[in-house]
Design a protein around this motif. Structure first.
Motif, mmCIF file in Angstrom:
data_model
loop_
_atom_site.group_PDB
_atom_site.id
_atom_site.type_symbol
_atom_site.label_atom_id
_atom_site.label_comp_id
_atom_site.label_asym_id
_atom_site.label_seq_id
_atom_site.Cartn_x
_atom_site.Cartn_y
_atom_site.Cartn_z
ATOM 1 N N PRO A 401 0.831 -1.215 0.000
ATOM 2 C CA PRO A 401 0.000 0.000 0.000
ATOM 3 C C PRO A 401 0.860 1.258 0.000
ATOM 4 C CG PRO A 401 -0.888 -1.613 1.531
ATOM 5 C CD PRO A 401 0.429 -2.163 1.059
ATOM 6 N N GLY A 402 0.374 2.313 -0.648
ATOM 7 C CA GLY A 402 1.150 3.527 -0.871
ATOM 8 C C GLY A 402 1.912 4.069 0.323
ATOM 9 N N PRO A 403 1.298 4.177 1.493
ATOM 10 C CA PRO A 403 1.999 4.780 2.631
ATOM 11 C C PRO A 403 3.233 4.017 3.107
ATOM 12 C CG PRO A 403 -0.363 4.853 2.980
ATOM 13 C CD PRO A 403 -0.140 3.976 1.778
ATOM 14 N N ILE A 404 3.375 2.739 2.727
ATOM 15 C CA ILE A 404 4.573 1.983 3.143
ATOM 16 C C ILE A 404 5.306 1.395 1.940
ATOM 17 C CG2 ILE A 404 3.798 1.433 5.487
ATOM 18 C CD1 ILE A 404 3.000 -1.368 4.401
ATOM 19 N N SER A 405 5.108 2.011 0.764
ATOM 20 C CA SER A 405 5.725 1.456 -0.445
ATOM 21 C C SER A 405 7.088 2.056 -0.749
ATOM 22 C CB SER A 405 4.791 1.654 -1.649
ATOM 23 O OG SER A 405 4.602 3.037 -1.898
ATOM 24 N N ASP A 406 7.614 2.898 0.162
ATOM 25 C CA ASP A 406 8.993 3.366 0.020
ATOM 26 C C ASP A 406 9.752 2.991 1.285
ATOM 27 O OD1 ASP A 406 9.423 5.874 1.908
ATOM 28 O OD2 ASP A 406 7.411 6.070 1.056
ATOM 29 N N GLY A 407 11.085 2.938 1.178
ATOM 30 C CA GLY A 407 11.899 2.401 2.256
ATOM 31 C C GLY A 407 11.816 3.161 3.561
ATOM 32 N N LEU A 408 11.786 4.491 3.494
ATOM 33 C CA LEU A 408 11.777 5.286 4.720
ATOM 34 C C LEU A 408 10.481 5.109 5.501
ATOM 35 C CD1 LEU A 408 13.537 8.489 3.404
ATOM 36 C CD2 LEU A 408 14.353 7.081 5.296
ATOM 37 N N GLN A 412 9.826 3.300 9.120
ATOM 38 C CA GLN A 412 9.122 3.965 10.216
ATOM 39 C C GLN A 412 7.998 3.087 10.752
ATOM 40 O OE1 GLN A 412 9.855 6.892 11.677
ATOM 41 N NE2 GLN A 412 8.145 6.693 13.112
ATOM 42 N N ALA A 413 7.244 2.449 9.846
ATOM 43 C CA ALA A 413 6.145 1.582 10.279
ATOM 44 C C ALA A 413 6.669 0.367 11.044
ATOM 45 C CB ALA A 413 5.321 1.140 9.065
ATOM 46 N N CYS A 414 7.812 -0.160 10.618
ATOM 47 C CA CYS A 414 8.398 -1.313 11.308
ATOM 48 C C CYS A 414 8.857 -0.949 12.720
ATOM 49 C CB CYS A 414 9.567 -1.873 10.500
ATOM 50 S SG CYS A 414 9.066 -2.824 9.036
ATOM 51 N N ARG A 469 -0.170 -6.411 7.019
ATOM 52 C CA ARG A 469 -1.606 -6.702 7.139
ATOM 53 C C ARG A 469 -2.387 -5.461 7.600
ATOM 54 N NH1 ARG A 469 -0.374 -10.206 3.945
ATOM 55 N NH2 ARG A 469 0.246 -12.300 4.643
ATOM 56 N N LYS A 470 -1.790 -4.684 8.482
ATOM 57 C CA LYS A 470 -2.448 -3.471 8.967
ATOM 58 C C LYS A 470 -2.729 -2.515 7.816
ATOM 59 C CE LYS A 470 -1.389 0.694 11.692
ATOM 60 N NZ LYS A 470 -0.377 1.337 12.578
ATOM 61 N N PHE A 471 -1.716 -2.262 6.990
ATOM 62 C CA PHE A 471 -1.899 -1.299 5.909
ATOM 63 C C PHE A 471 -2.721 -1.883 4.770
ATOM 64 C CE2 PHE A 471 1.383 0.834 8.266
ATOM 65 C CZ PHE A 471 1.121 2.179 8.045
ATOM 66 N N GLU A 475 -6.106 -0.157 3.385
ATOM 67 C CA GLU A 475 -6.282 0.071 1.953
ATOM 68 C C GLU A 475 -7.579 -0.547 1.461
ATOM 69 O OE1 GLU A 475 -3.271 -0.001 -1.723
ATOM 70 O OE2 GLU A 475 -3.632 -1.984 -0.858
ATOM 71 N N ALA A 476 -7.888 -1.754 1.944
ATOM 72 C CA ALA A 476 -9.121 -2.424 1.540
ATOM 73 C C ALA A 476 -10.358 -1.640 1.973
ATOM 74 C CB ALA A 476 -9.160 -3.833 2.125
ATOM 75 N N GLU A 477 -10.226 -0.910 3.063
ATOM 76 C CA GLU A 477 -11.339 -0.092 3.557
ATOM 77 C C GLU A 477 -11.436 1.244 2.825
ATOM 78 O OE1 GLU A 477 -10.456 0.295 7.653
ATOM 79 O OE2 GLU A 477 -10.807 -1.830 8.126
ATOM 80 N N GLY A 478 -10.501 1.508 1.932
ATOM 81 C CA GLY A 478 -10.527 2.752 1.179
ATOM 82 C C GLY A 478 -9.885 3.912 1.893
ATOM 83 N N ALA A 479 -9.033 3.615 2.881
ATOM 84 C CA ALA A 479 -8.411 4.689 3.660
ATOM 85 C C ALA A 479 -7.500 5.559 2.812
ATOM 86 C CB ALA A 479 -7.614 4.088 4.830
ATOM 87 N N TYR A 480 -7.001 5.047 1.687
ATOM 88 C CA TYR A 480 -6.083 5.814 0.848
ATOM 89 C C TYR A 480 -6.723 6.193 -0.476
ATOM 90 C CZ TYR A 480 -3.299 3.173 4.146
ATOM 91 O OH TYR A 480 -2.824 2.585 5.301
ATOM 92 N N GLY A 481 -8.057 6.279 -0.496
ATOM 93 C CA GLY A 481 -8.759 6.607 -1.731
ATOM 94 C C GLY A 481 -9.565 5.418 -2.193
#
Length: 517
Positions: A401-408, A412-414, A469-471, A475-481
């Motif tokens: 999902p977009g919010p965790i699709s880059d390394g930084l 941070q999420a980890c 799984r959290k993100f 995403e499945a709930e439409g939190a990112y559009g």
């Protein structure tokens, strides 16, 4: 960061905006960027912290804060803000590039618990290292890599240095006015080595993700043809876990001979899974014709393959003329290596002992690699090629999902789950920061280490799965559009055959269920 469509070369009219590295506020027309940061990056707290740390804070007199930390250290500092230093035992540190150091690996010799410190070792030691250890290193390489060859290493071909970074800095100090070629991605500490000294110019050589970041002999020939006279690379390679072995390694050395100096960083030489875990190590020493004429500098030590990172005992092999200069410059760079630990290292370098140690090491780490690869594939990660060396995985995050699709942001999420990884951007070497970090092809990767013990690896994989799984749920709930539709190529229950190198070095067929992404 999701992949971008890069404009053709020279399309600088497409430059967008930049980020003020101290405030995080967009500003117009940066010099180097040809694309704008994503909304996620522009608003991300961890991105702002990264930019601030690496461009410097408001200056204090005489202080350059940008020299303060390298990639892994910066990651540890960020983890420290989440309690890592107070309760490290509750964390899974899959970021630190260190192997497990316990005496629990079957077949490995026990490490010394106590040192017998001689009176002589209380004195200053020679900056090139004590002669008995230099002799032991030369003998090890002659036995392991130069059987049947007329030209042999002697103690004069060896310098003992206080760790790999110190060795790299010494090498940099003795290089002449030259173009120094380095590869992207590669070991983070090369950044500092290639930035601090002005006696050479650092030239980046990007490797292709589509080609699995392989260093082809043709690539070396191209770099030499355009004037590069020094080439530095890790081999086996950090962070990708790939190795350049013979006959290609020999071909590369033939191309370099009498034309360029090859600096071969071989700290992961023992973590070789290409030969049935038989204890064989990878080294350019195998292909050197004349130890005093071939301009090949090899750096290795006790840190990785002897699992003693805290001892800070490493070595450089090369022509006597190089080694004499490298030994001498230690007098003004680092002062030399701890003498008691040098003395304690000598019996560890018995070739028979080392061969058995490497065999046990390879089997153990190969099993850990297979465990982590299996868990990550169950989570949904696509691992096209299983590493054939080192103890690293180079993970592509673009499918997340977009919010965790880059390394930084993934890093941070980890941290929230007490897991440490290293954002891939740190391996996009950028000496003197001449390129824009937002244009990095390594932005959507992280490096994960399977160096720690199996229980820590399991805890780390559990934490990574919770993050994913959290993100995915959000995403499945439409939190990112718009909710993300299932990929047509990956559906629940669909099976995809793939091969995983076994601990014996062969391949075993394996079908694994691919989860809904």
């Amino acid at each position: 960061m999701a992949s971008h469509q890069h404009p053709p070369h020279g399309a600088f009219h497409n430059r967008k905006f930049s980020i003020n590295r101290n405030t995080g506020i967009p500003r117009p027309a940066r010099r180097f960027s040809i694309q704008e940061p994503s909304a996620t990056e522009a608003s991300s707290k961890i991105h702002r912290k990264f930019r601030e740390a690496h461009e410097g804070h408001l200056p204090h007199a005489g202080l350059d804060a940008t020299r303060s930390s390298t990639g892994v250290i910066w990651c540890s500092e960020q983890a420290g803000e989440h309690g890592f230093f107070e309760e490290p035992e509750k964390w899974a540190n899959l970021g630190q590039g260190a192997p497990e150091v316990d005496d629990e690996i079957e077949g490995c010799f026990p490490r010394p618990q106590h040192l017998d410190i001689s009176v002589n070792s209380r004195e200053y030691g020679p900056t090139a290292g004590i002669k008995p250890l230099r002799e032991a290193v030369a003998n090890l390489y002659n036995e392991m890599h130069r059987q049947g060859k007329e030209s042999k290493y002697t103690w004069e071909n060896v310098a003992i240095v206080p760790g790999g970074r110190a060795g790299l800095i010494r090498i940099a100090a003795v290089l002449n006015n030259a173009y120094v070629g380095f590869f992207i991605p590669d070991y983070t500490a090369y950044n500092e080595m290639l930035s601090l000294f002005k006696n050479f110019a650092a030239i980046p050589v990007p490797l292709s993700e589509e080609d699995d970041y392989h260093i082809h002999p043709e690539k070396i020939a191209e770099e030499i043809a355009r004037g590069t006279s020094v080439i530095i690379t890790s081999n086996p390679r950090n962070p990708t876990g790939r190795v350049v072995a013979n006959p290609e390694l020999a071909e590369i050395q033939d191309i370099c001979r009498e034309r360029a100096t090859l600096v071969s960083d071989e700290f992961y030489s023992g973590y070789n899974y290409t030969s049935n875990c038989d204890g064989t190590t990878i080294s350019a020493a195998e292909n050197v014709q004349d130890v005093d004429e071939d301009d090949v500098l090899i750096i290795d030590g006790l840190t990785k393959r002897f699992r003693l990172p805290g001892w800070r005992v490493a070595w450089i092999l090369g022509p006597k003329e190089f080694i004499k200069a490298i030994g001498s410059c230690g007098s003004y760079l680092d002062g030399g290596t701890n003498v008691p630990f040098q003395e304690a290292a000598i019996p560890m370098l018995d070739p028979t002992l080392v061969k058995a140690e490497m065999k046990a090491l390879q089997r153990h780490f190969c099993d850990k690699r297979d465990f982590v690869v299996g868990r990550l594939r169950e989570i949904g990660f696509s691992i096209k090629l299983v590493p054939d060396s080192t103890f690293y995985l180079w993970l592509n995050l673009e499918w997340l999902p977009g919010p965790i699709s880059d390394g930084l942001n993934f890093f941070q999420a980890c941290l929230e789950e007490k897991v440490i990884v290293v954002p891939g951007i740190f391996f996009d070497l950028n000496p003197s920061r001449r390129r824009d970090l937002f244009d990095s092809p390594c932005h959507h990767f992280v490096r994960l280490s399977y160096g720690p013990t199996l229980d820590i690896l399991a805890r780390g994989c559990d934490g990574i799965e919770r993050v994913v799984r959290k993100f995915q749920a959000l995403e499945a709930e439409g939190a990112y559009g718009v909710p993300k539709a299932p990929s047509p190529s990956r559906t629940v229950g669909e099976k995809e055959p793939h091969t995983v190198p076994s601990a014996g070095g062969g391949e075993r067929e394996k079908d694994e269920e691919l989860h809904l992404l």
